[in-house]
Design a protein around this motif. Structure first.
Motif, PDB file in Angstrom:
ATOM      1  N   ALA A 157       6.754   3.017  10.476  1.00  0.00           N
ATOM      2  CA  ALA A 157       5.332   3.119  10.864  1.00  0.00           C
ATOM      3  C   ALA A 157       4.504   3.365   9.616  1.00  0.00           C
ATOM      4  O   ALA A 157       4.716   4.354   8.908  1.00  0.00           O
ATOM      5  CB  ALA A 157       5.139   4.248  11.865  1.00  0.00           C
ATOM      6  N   LEU A 158       3.596   2.436   9.348  1.00  0.00           N
ATOM      7  CA  LEU A 158       2.704   2.563   8.180  1.00  0.00           C
ATOM      8  C   LEU A 158       1.382   3.144   8.649  1.00  0.00           C
ATOM      9  O   LEU A 158       0.804   2.666   9.629  1.00  0.00           O
ATOM     10  CB  LEU A 158       2.448   1.176   7.585  1.00  0.00           C
ATOM     11  CG  LEU A 158       3.589   0.527   6.832  1.00  0.00           C
ATOM     12  CD1 LEU A 158       3.330  -0.959   6.631  1.00  0.00           C
ATOM     13  CD2 LEU A 158       3.775   1.218   5.484  1.00  0.00           C
ATOM     14  N   GLN A 159       0.923   4.172   7.960  1.00  0.00           N
ATOM     15  CA  GLN A 159      -0.413   4.718   8.276  1.00  0.00           C
ATOM     16  C   GLN A 159      -1.439   3.908   7.479  1.00  0.00           C
ATOM     17  O   GLN A 159      -1.159   3.496   6.361  1.00  0.00           O
ATOM     18  CB  GLN A 159      -0.505   6.187   7.865  1.00  0.00           C
ATOM     19  CG  GLN A 159       0.664   7.061   8.340  1.00  0.00           C
ATOM     20  CD  GLN A 159       0.849   7.056   9.851  1.00  0.00           C
ATOM     21  OE1 GLN A 159      -0.127   7.000  10.588  1.00  0.00           O
ATOM     22  NE2 GLN A 159       2.099   7.086  10.308  1.00  0.00           N
ATOM     23  N   HIS A 198       3.749   8.464  -1.743  1.00  0.00           N
ATOM     24  CA  HIS A 198       4.144   8.568  -3.151  1.00  0.00           C
ATOM     25  C   HIS A 198       2.940   8.343  -4.068  1.00  0.00           C
ATOM     26  O   HIS A 198       2.149   7.418  -3.846  1.00  0.00           O
ATOM     27  CB  HIS A 198       5.208   7.510  -3.497  1.00  0.00           C
ATOM     28  CG  HIS A 198       6.411   7.577  -2.595  1.00  0.00           C
ATOM     29  ND1 HIS A 198       7.225   8.681  -2.521  1.00  0.00           N
ATOM     30  CD2 HIS A 198       6.936   6.660  -1.736  1.00  0.00           C
ATOM     31  CE1 HIS A 198       8.200   8.451  -1.652  1.00  0.00           C
ATOM     32  NE2 HIS A 198       8.041   7.234  -1.163  1.00  0.00           N
ATOM     33  N   THR A 199       2.841   9.174  -5.105  1.00  0.00           N
ATOM     34  CA  THR A 199       1.775   9.060  -6.093  1.00  0.00           C
ATOM     35  C   THR A 199       2.411   9.044  -7.476  1.00  0.00           C
ATOM     36  O   THR A 199       3.307   9.859  -7.751  1.00  0.00           O
ATOM     37  CB  THR A 199       0.817  10.273  -5.976  1.00  0.00           C
ATOM     38  OG1 THR A 199       0.320  10.325  -4.630  1.00  0.00           O
ATOM     39  CG2 THR A 199      -0.359  10.153  -6.934  1.00  0.00           C
ATOM     40  N   ALA A 200       1.989   8.105  -8.315  1.00  0.00           N
ATOM     41  CA  ALA A 200       2.590   8.000  -9.647  1.00  0.00           C
ATOM     42  C   ALA A 200       1.573   8.381 -10.717  1.00  0.00           C
ATOM     43  O   ALA A 200       0.488   7.806 -10.789  1.00  0.00           O
ATOM     44  CB  ALA A 200       3.098   6.576  -9.885  1.00  0.00           C
ATOM     45  N   SER A 252       0.822  -1.224   0.000  1.00  0.00           N
ATOM     46  CA  SER A 252       0.000   0.000   0.000  1.00  0.00           C
ATOM     47  C   SER A 252       0.854   1.270   0.000  1.00  0.00           C
ATOM     48  O   SER A 252       0.447   2.282  -0.561  1.00  0.00           O
ATOM     49  CB  SER A 252      -0.950   0.009   1.206  1.00  0.00           C
ATOM     50  OG  SER A 252      -0.192   0.124   2.399  1.00  0.00           O
ATOM     51  N   ALA A 253       2.020   1.224   0.599  1.00  0.00           N
ATOM     52  CA  ALA A 253       2.876   2.419   0.635  1.00  0.00           C
ATOM     53  C   ALA A 253       3.995   2.360  -0.396  1.00  0.00           C
ATOM     54  O   ALA A 253       4.394   3.395  -0.935  1.00  0.00           O
ATOM     55  CB  ALA A 253       3.490   2.594   2.024  1.00  0.00           C
ATOM     56  N   GLU A 302      -1.592   5.455  -5.698  1.00  0.00           N
ATOM     57  CA  GLU A 302      -1.669   6.484  -4.655  1.00  0.00           C
ATOM     58  C   GLU A 302      -1.310   5.805  -3.352  1.00  0.00           C
ATOM     59  O   GLU A 302      -2.128   5.116  -2.752  1.00  0.00           O
ATOM     60  CB  GLU A 302      -3.076   7.082  -4.579  1.00  0.00           C
ATOM     61  CG  GLU A 302      -3.412   7.944  -5.772  1.00  0.00           C
ATOM     62  CD  GLU A 302      -4.768   8.627  -5.648  1.00  0.00           C
ATOM     63  OE1 GLU A 302      -5.256   8.841  -4.518  1.00  0.00           O
ATOM     64  OE2 GLU A 302      -5.335   8.938  -6.710  1.00  0.00           O
ATOM     65  N   GLY A 303      -0.063   5.977  -2.952  1.00  0.00           N
ATOM     66  CA  GLY A 303       0.441   5.252  -1.788  1.00  0.00           C
ATOM     67  C   GLY A 303      -0.117   5.781  -0.485  1.00  0.00           C
ATOM     68  O   GLY A 303      -0.501   6.952  -0.392  1.00  0.00           O
TER      69      GLY A 303
END
Ligand code: 1HN
Length: 350
Positions: free
Chosen positions: A347-349, A321-323, A242-243, A275-276
């Protein structure tokens, strides 16, 4: 407000204490309680700020440097990428150095060795090589190349194009330890080795039968053609993180560990439209865009990036990060050193 462990805040100190501080200052002593909160904050704090070097502007400056000084005269013709929060320290993160190096056709950057480890990502131009302890390896765009600690290395460009690459070194770590040595010229000629010998010998899912893995990585080049095709295959099979999208780390072929003891390196693919989610980690990370365009939100700062840009995410600052199109990002950090010390955190949100 960050909670502080110090007993009293500066500026709130009685005259009696001030006089005492002055007395002990002359004896090279200082009160811990005035600085304890800074020494052991509740969460990492850093003077580093998110920063970005767009390629066109950086390249133009590098070409100007090419008019001003030769590679031979400079020893290494490099523009250091300095974090604006660390000006004068030759550092892009607190622990790592980064720069962009230019080698013009016909130039050689002379041989030397040092205790610092280098990693490189080839940004532009074909026809140059680096050699490590006598073994030449060609440098192609997108290749990840390493120069292990205390190995003799020079770079040459017998081709027709200007060649530019990104350098990352653990110089600030070596300086922290006051353990910097260097040498210019080997005492005896280096052994002749075939071009890319180490790639054939150690990087083909085979190892020499008598090889015993140690700290030193026997492989100097990780060709982009292989890295890219791995990412593309994994994009098809998923899953996407996801990130991080599809994020792989470079590995020491003998141990499966990190490619160098201090600097870790990664290559990740973010598919078009990715869209991370936000993620922070204790290893401040320097990114080089290999392909594609997108943006990253780093703390409150948005960085719009395109091919060959360099940008930096400080320690323990959320990055998302968004590509906008299929993108491939190279990155490096001090993660191997932090893992060895048992202090790395992420830490992942959600
Ligand atoms: C170095 O040896 C190189 O070999 C590049 O290309 C950058 C920055 C600091 C110290 C040594 C190279 C460097 C460096």
């Amino acid at each position: 407000m960050q909670q502080t462990l110090s007993a009293s805040k500066p500026g709130n100190v009685s005259g009696e204490r001030q006089a005492f501080y002055k007395t002990i200052d002359a004896e090279s002593m200082a009160p811990l309680w005035e600085v304890l909160g800074d020494l052991v904050p509740r969460e990492p704090r850093t003077p580093c700020v998110p920063c970005h070097w767009p390629w066109d502007a950086a390249r133009a400056r590098l070409m100007q440097a090419g008019q001003l000084i030769t590679a031979a005269e400079a020893e290494r013709r490099v523009l250091v990428l300095e974090n604006p929060g660390l000006r004068g320290a030759s550092s892009i993160t607190h622990s790592l150095y980064a720069g962009l190096q230019l080698l013009l056709p016909g130039e050689i950057a002379p041989v030397h060795r040092h205790t610092a480890t280098a990693v490189r990502l080839i940004m532009e131009g074909e026809g140059a090589y680096t050699s490590v302890d006598g073994e030449r390896t060609p440098m192609h765009v997108g290749d990840f190349v390493i120069t292990p600690s205390w190995t003799f290395h020079d770079h040459g460009n017998p081709g027709k194009e200007a060649v530019i690459w990104f350098d990352g070194l653990d110089v600030p770590i070596i300086k922290l330890f006051d353990a910097a040595f260097s040498e210019h010229q080997p005492a005896s000629p280096l052994p002749a080795r075939a071009e890319d010998d180490s790639l054939a010998r150690y990087a083909g899912n085979l190892l020499p039968v008598d090889y015993r893995a140690g700290l030193a990585n026997p492989v100097f080049r990780y060709p982009y053609a292989q890295t890219r095709s791995t990412l593309v295959r994994l994009q098809a099979s998923g899953p996407l993180h996801s990130a991080h999208g599809i994020r792989m780390r470079f590995a020491h072929p003998g141990t499966g560990g990190w490619p160098t003891p201090t600097i870790g390196a990664f290559m990740q693919l973010l598919p078009k439209g990715f869209e991370g989610t936000a993620c922070r980690s204790t290893d401040a990370t320097v990114y080089c865009v290999v392909e594609g365009r997108g943006h990253s939100d780093i703390g409150g700062t948005r960085i719009n990036w395109g091919p060959r840009d360099v940008f930096m995410v400080p320690s323990w600052v959320d990055a998302r990060h968004t590509a906008g199109e299929d993108a491939v990002l190279f990155s490096m950090s001090d993660r191997p050193a932090q893992l060895a010390l048992g202090i790395w955190r992420e830490a992942l949100q959600p």
